[in-house]
Design an enzyme around this catalytic site. Sequence first.
Site, PDB file in Angstrom:
ATOM      1  N   ASN A  63       0.848  -1.205   0.000  1.00 15.13           N
ATOM      2  CA  ASN A  63       0.000   0.000   0.000  1.00 15.13           C
ATOM      3  C   ASN A  63       0.877   1.246   0.000  1.00 15.13           C
ATOM      4  OD1 ASN A  63       0.474   0.907   2.844  1.00 15.13           O
ATOM      5  ND2 ASN A  63      -0.388  -1.114   3.276  1.00 15.13           N
ATOM      6  N   HIS A  64       0.232   2.394  -0.093  1.00  9.76           N
ATOM      7  CA  HIS A  64       0.982   3.642  -0.298  1.00  9.76           C
ATOM      8  C   HIS A  64       1.479   4.302   0.976  1.00  9.76           C
ATOM      9  CE1 HIS A  64       0.416   3.816  -4.547  1.00  9.76           C
ATOM     10  NE2 HIS A  64      -0.904   3.708  -4.441  1.00  9.76           N
TER      11      HIS A  64
END
Length: 403
Positions: free
Chosen positions: A213-214
């Site tokens: 994920n970011h």
Amino acid sequence: MSVLSGKKILLGISGGIAAYKTANLVRLLIKAGAQVQVVMSPASLHFVTPLTLATLSKNPVYSTFYNEEEGNGEWNNHVELGLWADFMLIAPATANTLSKMANGNCDNLLIATYLSAKCPVYFAPAMDLDMYKHPSTLDSFHKLKTFGNIMIPAESGELASGLVGEGRMAEPENIVAFLEKDIASKLPLKGKKILITAGPTYEAIDPVRFIGNHSSGKMGFDIADEAANNGAEVILVSGPTHLNVKNNSVKVVRVTSAQEMYDACHEYYNEVDVAIAAAAVADYRPKNVANQKIKKNESTFSIELEKTKDILASLGEQKKKQFLIGFALETENEIEHAKQKIQKKNLDLIVLNSLNDKGAGFGQPTNKVTFISKDFEIEPKELKSKEEVAQDIINKVIQFYNA
Ligand code: CTP
């Protein structure tokens, strides 16, 4: 990083030969990251020039109540100087200045500033050996200590008079070391151990691909730095990120997957007083990880996923003395969902991010959070930088131990 970093230090210089060493002292304080303003007694101007100290401190130097040469009525405000400072250091402190400090004899700007300062005051005496032992000097030391002022004892060695004995101002390096040690020993989280998780986790699909994920990890890294700056011993368990801590006393344990983060957290959990879960842990991982790179043979491709362990929930289950803080990222029914998480994961505090708030969440330098305590007390905060949010979170920990 020095504990003096970011500190505002007011250096008062009185008129002894050791004043020539204050140029080096200012340099060392600036090098440690402090901001320095200098106030000089009129007698000290014979030993070191204001220009030298103004250049080194990058600030104007004050020695009179008003600007005599310009005659423009400009007033040097001793109250403002005293309020500006995190602490005052008087070095060298001559017998005369110490006596004036002890008796409130306010005949120069340095003493007026000392009397107005509400911050801690350190003083580093400097005088000849017989003066250092004189009952009146000892009386000044005693009085100043009872006022709460902190003495940096003089050192022994050759004195300006040619005599050898005690009375030499502590060397600038030793003054800085004394300040650092004294300040570190009084930090609010001294003696506390804190575990922090940060960053994303990467869950392998095959040797070259992963689900991630970011999350940048910035929130967790800022919390780790803030905790360490307040004296805590910090263990930061971080998923993959390019970030580094600023405070190098933080022990960084780098992991990749949720399982590795779980294992690392449980290795340290029993010994910590506080745990803060700021990581964006993957909730699912591929059930089977391919040993070889998966070839693109099929027109569609699916991966079966299984749940990862909830690290925070497992910390909540095994909680003994730990103060446990979690994060929640919600898009709807934020408060209700966050309250449920407090109970489900046995938390003491939750930091709620709402994606409905502009500037909150992933990849932003800012965050807008709401604190919810385990008694469901709700405290919304303004939009702030992540460093400021980290300060608010660590202040909650400090409040918990001082309640
Ligand atoms: N967390 C964790 N281990 C996991 C998942 C989450 O430690 N496997 C922690 C996070 O670090 C964070 C909190 O739990 O402190 C977030 O809780 P979570 O239930 O994952 O909430 P959301 O991410 O908001 O997800 P959801 O609402 O889908 O449950």
